[in-house]
Design a protein around this motif. Structure first.
Motif, PDB file in Angstrom:
ATOM      1  N   ALA A 242      33.176  41.294  43.769  1.00 54.45           N
ATOM      2  CA  ALA A 242      33.906  42.332  43.031  1.00 54.45           C
ATOM      3  C   ALA A 242      34.086  41.925  41.581  1.00 54.45           C
ATOM      4  O   ALA A 242      34.181  40.735  41.260  1.00 54.45           O
ATOM      5  CB  ALA A 242      35.270  42.563  43.671  1.00 54.45           C
ATOM      6  N   THR A 243      34.096  42.916  40.728  1.00 57.19           N
ATOM      7  CA  THR A 243      34.298  42.655  39.300  1.00 57.19           C
ATOM      8  C   THR A 243      35.609  43.270  38.844  1.00 57.19           C
ATOM      9  O   THR A 243      35.923  44.412  39.193  1.00 57.19           O
ATOM     10  CB  THR A 243      33.144  43.270  38.469  1.00 57.19           C
ATOM     11  OG1 THR A 243      31.916  42.783  39.001  1.00 57.19           O
ATOM     12  CG2 THR A 243      33.254  42.890  37.007  1.00 57.19           C
ATOM     13  N   LEU A 244      36.357  42.480  38.108  1.00 55.67           N
ATOM     14  CA  LEU A 244      37.574  42.992  37.468  1.00 55.67           C
ATOM     15  C   LEU A 244      37.208  43.330  36.034  1.00 55.67           C
ATOM     16  O   LEU A 244      36.718  42.471  35.307  1.00 55.67           O
ATOM     17  CB  LEU A 244      38.670  41.934  37.464  1.00 55.67           C
ATOM     18  CG  LEU A 244      39.293  41.640  38.829  1.00 55.67           C
ATOM     19  CD1 LEU A 244      39.028  40.222  39.232  1.00 55.67           C
ATOM     20  CD2 LEU A 244      40.773  41.904  38.766  1.00 55.67           C
ATOM     21  N   TYR A 245      37.416  44.583  35.654  1.00 57.33           N
ATOM     22  CA  TYR A 245      37.074  44.990  34.301  1.00 57.33           C
ATOM     23  C   TYR A 245      38.305  44.991  33.411  1.00 57.33           C
ATOM     24  O   TYR A 245      39.339  45.550  33.775  1.00 57.33           O
ATOM     25  CB  TYR A 245      36.485  46.392  34.299  1.00 57.33           C
ATOM     26  CG  TYR A 245      35.115  46.456  34.924  1.00 57.33           C
ATOM     27  CD1 TYR A 245      33.989  46.063  34.205  1.00 57.33           C
ATOM     28  CD2 TYR A 245      34.961  46.902  36.233  1.00 57.33           C
ATOM     29  CE1 TYR A 245      32.735  46.112  34.781  1.00 57.33           C
ATOM     30  CE2 TYR A 245      33.702  46.956  36.815  1.00 57.33           C
ATOM     31  CZ  TYR A 245      32.609  46.558  36.090  1.00 57.33           C
ATOM     32  OH  TYR A 245      31.372  46.605  36.653  1.00 57.33           O
ATOM     33  N   VAL A 246      38.144  44.346  32.258  1.00 57.23           N
ATOM     34  CA  VAL A 246      39.192  44.431  31.247  1.00 57.23           C
ATOM     35  C   VAL A 246      38.598  45.143  30.031  1.00 57.23           C
ATOM     36  O   VAL A 246      37.390  45.341  29.953  1.00 57.23           O
ATOM     37  CB  VAL A 246      39.733  43.039  30.834  1.00 57.23           C
ATOM     38  CG1 VAL A 246      40.549  42.431  31.953  1.00 57.23           C
ATOM     39  CG2 VAL A 246      38.597  42.115  30.415  1.00 57.23           C
ATOM     40  N   GLU A 247      39.441  45.533  29.093  1.00 61.56           N
ATOM     41  CA  GLU A 247      38.944  46.326  27.968  1.00 61.56           C
ATOM     42  C   GLU A 247      38.468  45.499  26.781  1.00 61.56           C
ATOM     43  O   GLU A 247      37.613  45.938  26.042  1.00 61.56           O
ATOM     44  CB  GLU A 247      40.049  47.263  27.469  1.00 61.56           C
ATOM     45  CG  GLU A 247      40.273  48.449  28.350  1.00 61.56           C
ATOM     46  CD  GLU A 247      41.258  49.413  27.725  1.00 61.56           C
ATOM     47  OE1 GLU A 247      42.351  48.983  27.357  1.00 61.56           O
ATOM     48  OE2 GLU A 247      40.922  50.588  27.610  1.00 61.56           O
ATOM     49  N   ARG A 248      39.049  44.331  26.612  1.00 55.81           N
ATOM     50  CA  ARG A 248      38.702  43.512  25.441  1.00 55.81           C
ATOM     51  C   ARG A 248      38.430  42.085  25.880  1.00 55.81           C
ATOM     52  O   ARG A 248      39.026  41.614  26.856  1.00 55.81           O
ATOM     53  CB  ARG A 248      39.860  43.507  24.440  1.00 55.81           C
ATOM     54  CG  ARG A 248      40.054  44.827  23.750  1.00 55.81           C
ATOM     55  CD  ARG A 248      41.141  44.731  22.680  1.00 55.81           C
ATOM     56  NE  ARG A 248      42.466  44.590  23.281  1.00 55.81           N
ATOM     57  CZ  ARG A 248      43.179  45.613  23.748  1.00 55.81           C
ATOM     58  NH1 ARG A 248      42.684  46.833  23.678  1.00 55.81           N
ATOM     59  NH2 ARG A 248      44.354  45.426  24.278  1.00 55.81           N
ATOM     60  N   SER A 249      37.555  41.414  25.126  1.00 54.76           N
ATOM     61  CA  SER A 249      37.226  40.046  25.524  1.00 54.76           C
ATOM     62  C   SER A 249      38.442  39.130  25.442  1.00 54.76           C
ATOM     63  O   SER A 249      38.544  38.147  26.166  1.00 54.76           O
ATOM     64  CB  SER A 249      36.060  39.497  24.705  1.00 54.76           C
ATOM     65  OG  SER A 249      36.303  39.719  23.352  1.00 54.76           O
ATOM     66  N   SER A 250      39.399  39.511  24.559  1.00 55.94           N
ATOM     67  CA  SER A 250      40.608  38.683  24.444  1.00 55.94           C
ATOM     68  C   SER A 250      41.443  38.726  25.727  1.00 55.94           C
ATOM     69  O   SER A 250      42.314  37.890  25.939  1.00 55.94           O
ATOM     70  CB  SER A 250      41.456  39.169  23.271  1.00 55.94           C
ATOM     71  OG  SER A 250      41.856  40.511  23.492  1.00 55.94           O
ATOM     72  N   HIS A 287      34.575  38.322  39.726  1.00 58.44           N
ATOM     73  CA  HIS A 287      34.000  38.143  38.398  1.00 58.44           C
ATOM     74  C   HIS A 287      34.853  38.950  37.419  1.00 58.44           C
ATOM     75  O   HIS A 287      35.436  39.950  37.794  1.00 58.44           O
ATOM     76  CB  HIS A 287      32.570  38.670  38.356  1.00 58.44           C
ATOM     77  CG  HIS A 287      31.778  38.290  39.560  1.00 58.44           C
ATOM     78  ND1 HIS A 287      31.067  37.115  39.631  1.00 58.44           N
ATOM     79  CD2 HIS A 287      31.622  38.912  40.759  1.00 58.44           C
ATOM     80  CE1 HIS A 287      30.507  37.035  40.839  1.00 58.44           C
ATOM     81  NE2 HIS A 287      30.821  38.114  41.540  1.00 58.44           N
ATOM     82  N   ILE A 288      34.870  38.493  36.172  1.00 56.55           N
ATOM     83  CA  ILE A 288      35.605  39.272  35.160  1.00 56.55           C
ATOM     84  C   ILE A 288      34.613  39.769  34.127  1.00 56.55           C
ATOM     85  O   ILE A 288      33.747  39.023  33.676  1.00 56.55           O
ATOM     86  CB  ILE A 288      36.676  38.414  34.450  1.00 56.55           C
ATOM     87  CG1 ILE A 288      37.627  37.811  35.485  1.00 56.55           C
ATOM     88  CG2 ILE A 288      37.467  39.261  33.457  1.00 56.55           C
ATOM     89  CD1 ILE A 288      38.628  36.831  34.894  1.00 56.55           C
ATOM     90  N   SER A 289      34.708  41.024  33.777  1.00 59.85           N
ATOM     91  CA  SER A 289      33.773  41.563  32.821  1.00 59.85           C
ATOM     92  C   SER A 289      34.510  42.473  31.841  1.00 59.85           C
ATOM     93  O   SER A 289      35.546  43.047  32.171  1.00 59.85           O
ATOM     94  CB  SER A 289      32.704  42.334  33.592  1.00 59.85           C
ATOM     95  OG  SER A 289      31.796  42.897  32.702  1.00 59.85           O
ATOM     96  N   VAL A 290      33.952  42.603  30.635  1.00 58.41           N
ATOM     97  CA  VAL A 290      34.583  43.463  29.635  1.00 58.41           C
ATOM     98  C   VAL A 290      33.869  44.806  29.623  1.00 58.41           C
ATOM     99  O   VAL A 290      32.653  44.872  29.515  1.00 58.41           O
ATOM    100  CB  VAL A 290      34.507  42.822  28.220  1.00 58.41           C
ATOM    101  CG1 VAL A 290      35.165  43.731  27.186  1.00 58.41           C
ATOM    102  CG2 VAL A 290      35.158  41.448  28.225  1.00 58.41           C
TER     103      VAL A 290
END
Ligand SMILES: Nc1nc2c(ncn2[C@@H]2O[C@H](COP(=O)(O)OP(=O)(O)OP(=O)(O)O)[C@@H](O)[C@H]2O)c(=O)[nH]1
Length: 306
Positions: A242-250, A287-290
């Motif tokens: 699974a991927t966790l999506y965030v909006e900004r690389s920060s 996984h973390i993705s922007v």
């Protein structure tokens, strides 16, 4: 002695509406008796219509838990509102949740007017969280609720105070709902509590775990998508990617934590929830993705299946 005729079986759909944080998810869970809708202290955590099913001898209640109706600010907001209007047109009954400890505001009136325009279904006013108020406050709240009938364009079918947290009147509410559904057979098989796909539930549980960890820093910027679920040949374990999506690389390091401690913790919490609630064994690969500004981009929202 005359035998009482058996009352007819009833079945149908109810949707709980109310502004963010009104207690809709908590009430759904209290009625269904299992954790299905995700709950969070932050508003707008319920992102899609989730159905919980209450099976009783006399009725089957199918709960369609909608995201809070609210004035849209982003494209995602508009989509959520579409889901809501669509859902409302199809249900047999509406439960309008109004927290006992808060005043009626423009948000509630907006919802009442949306209901007036989108559905003819009877509306039950549910004064929620009564454990947070004194009896006098609850009495006042019950009176205040009646002023909403003007915006609603009709009278409430019932007005009932409940507390999901203190298990006050939840059973009574359940009986009221059951009694107001149309006569009909079961719509779903016994034992089935939700028709939400397993994958969506897994996504919800991961999102909830992530929100629990990063509540302060990332209130609304996390979306989750399961990309693969692969059963292992040699055991009953399923590898879930699974991927966790965030909006900004920060925002990435926030979710990662020191040496990945946070994401690890999110994974453990989510896995435990998934294993116990869905009765399956999994290995969770997170996984973390922007996905920049995903809330405003239709293609990106589509990619997440929202
Ligand atoms: N004290 C108390 N707190 C409650 C009760 N019901 C819900 N809450 C709390 O109120 C907050 C919001 O509850 P939710 O059930 O997530 O509210 P919601 O209406 O589904 O919220 P959205 O998904 O944002 O629309 C959470 O912190 C709950 O724990 C209750 O009966 N008593």
């Amino acid at each position: 002695m005359t035998a009482h005729p058996t009352p007819p079986h009833r079945s149908g759909f109810i949707s709980f509406v109310g502004r963010p944080n009104a207690g809709k998810s908590t009430l759904t869970n209290a009625l269904v008796g299992e954790k299905i809708a995700i709950i969070s202290d932050k508003p707008q955590t319920t992102r899609r219509a989730i159905r919980g099913i209450v099976n009783r001898d006399d009725a089957q209640i199918v709960i369609v838990d909608t995201p809070g109706v609210h004035r849209p600010r982003t494209l995602l907001g508009e989509r959520l509102n579409d889901v809501v209007t669509h859902t409302l047109a199809e249900v047999d009954l509406i439960g309008f949740c109004l927290p006992a400890n808060e005043k009626i505001g423009p948000g509630d009136r907006y919802i009442a007017r949306s209901l007036r325009d989108s559905t003819k279904a009877p509306v039950i006013a549910i004064v929620t969280k009564t454990d947070l108020g004194k009896p006098k406050q609850i009495a006042e709240a019950l009176l205040r609720v009646q002023t909403l009938q003007e915006d609603l364009g009709r009278e409430f079918a019932e007005i009932i105070p409940v507390s999901a947290a203190a298990d006050f009147q939840v059973d009574t509410l359940c009986s009221i709902i059951a009694g107001r559904l149309p006569e009909g057979p079961k719509l779903f098989l016994d034992g089935e509590r939700t028709d939400e796909s397993q994958q969506s539930l897994i996504e919800e549980f991961i999102r909830e775990a992530a929100l629990e960890e990063a509540r302060e820093e990332l209130p609304h910027s996390i979306a989750v998508s399961v990309s693969e679920m692969l059963p292992r040949d040699d055991s009953d374990v399923i590898d879930v990617h699974a991927t966790l999506y965030v909006e900004r690389s920060s925002q990435k390091p926030i979710l990662l934590g020191h040496r990945g401690s946070r994401i690890k913790h999110i994974g453990t919490t989510a896995r435990k929830q998934i294993e116990s609630r869905l009765n399956m064994r999994i290995y969770l690969h997170l996984h973390i993705s922007v996905l920049a500004e995903w809330q405003r981009d239709p293609k990106k929202i589509d990619r997440l299946g929202l």
